[in-house]
Scaffold this active site. Structure first.
Site, PDB file in Angstrom:
ATOM      1  N   LYS A 203      11.074 -17.259  14.667  1.00  0.00           N
ATOM      2  CA  LYS A 203      10.587 -17.592  16.002  1.00  0.00           C
ATOM      3  C   LYS A 203      11.638 -17.168  17.015  1.00  0.00           C
ATOM      4  O   LYS A 203      12.778 -17.639  16.982  1.00  0.00           O
ATOM      5  CB  LYS A 203      10.334 -19.097  16.076  1.00  0.00           C
ATOM      6  CG  LYS A 203       9.829 -19.554  17.428  1.00  0.00           C
ATOM      7  CD  LYS A 203       9.437 -21.017  17.382  1.00  0.00           C
ATOM      8  CE  LYS A 203       9.007 -21.514  18.736  1.00  0.00           C
ATOM      9  NZ  LYS A 203       8.657 -22.941  18.704  1.00  0.00           N
ATOM     10  N   LYS A 256       6.704 -15.070  15.223  1.00  0.00           N
ATOM     11  CA  LYS A 256       6.213 -15.515  16.527  1.00  0.00           C
ATOM     12  C   LYS A 256       7.199 -15.127  17.618  1.00  0.00           C
ATOM     13  O   LYS A 256       8.397 -15.337  17.426  1.00  0.00           O
ATOM     14  CB  LYS A 256       6.070 -17.028  16.481  1.00  0.00           C
ATOM     15  CG  LYS A 256       5.668 -17.669  17.790  1.00  0.00           C
ATOM     16  CD  LYS A 256       5.690 -19.149  17.618  1.00  0.00           C
ATOM     17  CE  LYS A 256       5.406 -19.802  18.942  1.00  0.00           C
ATOM     18  NZ  LYS A 256       5.526 -21.226  18.898  1.00  0.00           N
TER      19      LYS A 256
HETATM   20  C1  PBG Z   1       7.034 -25.908  20.040  1.00  0.00           C
HETATM   21  C2  PBG Z   1       6.148 -24.723  20.084  1.00  0.00           C
HETATM   22  C3  PBG Z   1       6.096 -23.716  21.061  1.00  0.00           C
HETATM   23  C4  PBG Z   1       5.010 -22.922  20.734  1.00  0.00           C
HETATM   24  C5  PBG Z   1       4.441 -23.438  19.571  1.00  0.00           C
HETATM   25  N1  PBG Z   1       5.170 -24.540  19.172  1.00  0.00           N
HETATM   26  C6  PBG Z   1       6.864 -23.494  22.319  1.00  0.00           C
HETATM   27  C7  PBG Z   1       8.314 -23.312  22.345  1.00  0.00           C
HETATM   28  O1  PBG Z   1       8.998 -23.105  21.346  1.00  0.00           O
HETATM   29  O2  PBG Z   1       8.803 -23.404  23.456  1.00  0.00           O
HETATM   30  C8  PBG Z   1       4.543 -21.754  21.545  1.00  0.00           C
HETATM   31  C9  PBG Z   1       3.135 -21.378  21.391  1.00  0.00           C
HETATM   32  C10 PBG Z   1       2.618 -20.472  22.438  1.00  0.00           C
HETATM   33  O3  PBG Z   1       3.296 -20.020  23.369  1.00  0.00           O
HETATM   34  O4  PBG Z   1       1.422 -20.190  22.335  1.00  0.00           O
HETATM   35  N2  PBG Z   1       8.162 -25.828  19.289  1.00  0.00           N
END
Ligand code: PBG
Length: 338
Positions: A203, A256
């Site tokens: 991520k 992601k």
């Molecule tokens: C939380 C999380 C996030 C997303 C999914 N789970 C946001 C972040 O890390 O700030 C993002 C999903 C999206 O932007 O569609 N940890």
């Protein structure tokens, strides 16, 4: 000369049947996971400004939206909880409240549809903490640090609460070190060895999460997430992140965001071809398409399919996308983009 269509330039209009026959990739509802935001203090669905067409649903309405999706052939859902703001605290206690929005929603879905829908739940504390970080901040040696290990206890409890409510998979998204192992151990100890883990293994610290943070009210109140999410400049580091999560017991890996990281999706698929790979087509990617389409600057259906196809072509087996319901509807209408 081979007979493949590409080698026959004199045919200006190639038959669609030929193109469909030789196409290497296709998108179907079977590939998609639909995210759903569940909020516990509202009566009616709340539109999310930064995500046109997307809503936060009251717990009682989740069954309706899941029912509609199931009817359109979507079978997998990813639930995000949005708790009452006044409940949020420093360590994210409401994240493991058995009566929080996510456990409540899971129980209602199970009551209505049994085990037919596949339920994934997001496991991270950022939506449940007063500071909005994915880990618990502590003051140590004159600095503010994210305390990785005490956060693991909270997310392990959260995963168990979701499993008890009836989740099929938990999806830890906080990028804490050791989160997969901590969750696996807690689930097994509590008798939930059948519950799987889809890990947000890779991520990136991304600007594409902006609209989501509005949707889930989870923006960090100070600092940013660069100390625990990955640097967009790195690709090889993704191999290490994937390996660690595999060793800790992840069942499905995830990259992601998706669109700006297609090379990373391909890298992971090539190095770990025997692991199911998910890609998260995140909120910013969705909202850019919606915004440009609203202005009439792009063909929404074509661009949406092109993006999802590219993500799959890069190597993703599973796509988590806010376009899921739209795509299911367009497919049912017989839309075929290429
Ligand atoms: C939380 C999380 C996030 C997303 C999914 N789970 C946001 C972040 O890390 O700030 C993002 C999903 C999206 O932007 O569609 N940890």
């Amino acid at each position: 000369m081979p007979m493949f269509p590409q080698t026959r330039p004199r045919r200006l209009r190639l038959s669609k049947a030929i193109r469909d026959l030789v196409a290497e990739t296709s998108i179907s509802v079977n590939d998609l996971i639909m995210p759903i935001f569940v909020k516990d203090d509202i009566e009616n669905p709340e539109p999310i400004d930064a995500m046109p067409g997307y809503y936060r649903y009251p717990v009682k309405d989740v069954v309706k939206i899941v029912g509609e999706a199931l009817e359109h052939g979507i079978k997998a859902f990813l639930l995000f909880g949005v708790p009452k703001p006044e409940k949020k605290d420093h360590t994210g206690t409401p994240a493991y409240d058995p009566n929080g929005p996510v456990p409540q929603a899971i129980r209602l879905i199970r009551k209505e549809f049994g085990w037919e829908p596949l339920i994934f739940t997001d496991v991270c504390i950022c939506g449940y903490t007063s500071h909005g970080h994915c880990g618990i901040p502590v003051e140590k040696h004159g600095r503010t640090l994210i305390d990785n290990d005490s956060t693991l206890d909270v997310i392990a409890k959260m995963a168990v609460v979701h499993a008890e409510a009836g989740a099929d998979f938990v999806a830890p998204s906080g990028m804490m070190d050791g989160m997969v192992a901590a969750i696996r151990e807690a689930l097994d100890e509590e008798g939930y060895s059948e519950v799987g883990i889809m890990s947000y293994a890779i991520k990136y610290a991304s600007g594409f999460y902006g609209p989501f943070r509005e949707a889930a009210d989870s923006a960090p109140r100070f600092g940013d997430r660069r100390s625990y999410q990955m640097d967009p400049r790195n690709a090889m580091e993704a191999l290490k992140e994937a390996l660690l999560d595999i060793e800790e017991g992840a069942d499905i890996l995830m990259v992601k965001p998706a669109l700006a990281y297609l090379d990373v999706i391909r890298l992971i698929k090539e190095n770990y071809p025997h692991y199911p790979l998910a890609a998260y087509n995140v909120s910013g990617e969705y909202s850019m398409v919606k915004a440009a389409a609203e202005k009439g600057w792009i063909d929404e259906k074509l661009v949406t399919f092109e993006i999802l196809t590219a993500i799959k072509r890069a190597g993703a087996d599973i796509i988590i996308t806010y376009h899921a319901m739209d795509v299911a509807k367009w497919l049912r209408e017989g839309y075929s983009p290429f």
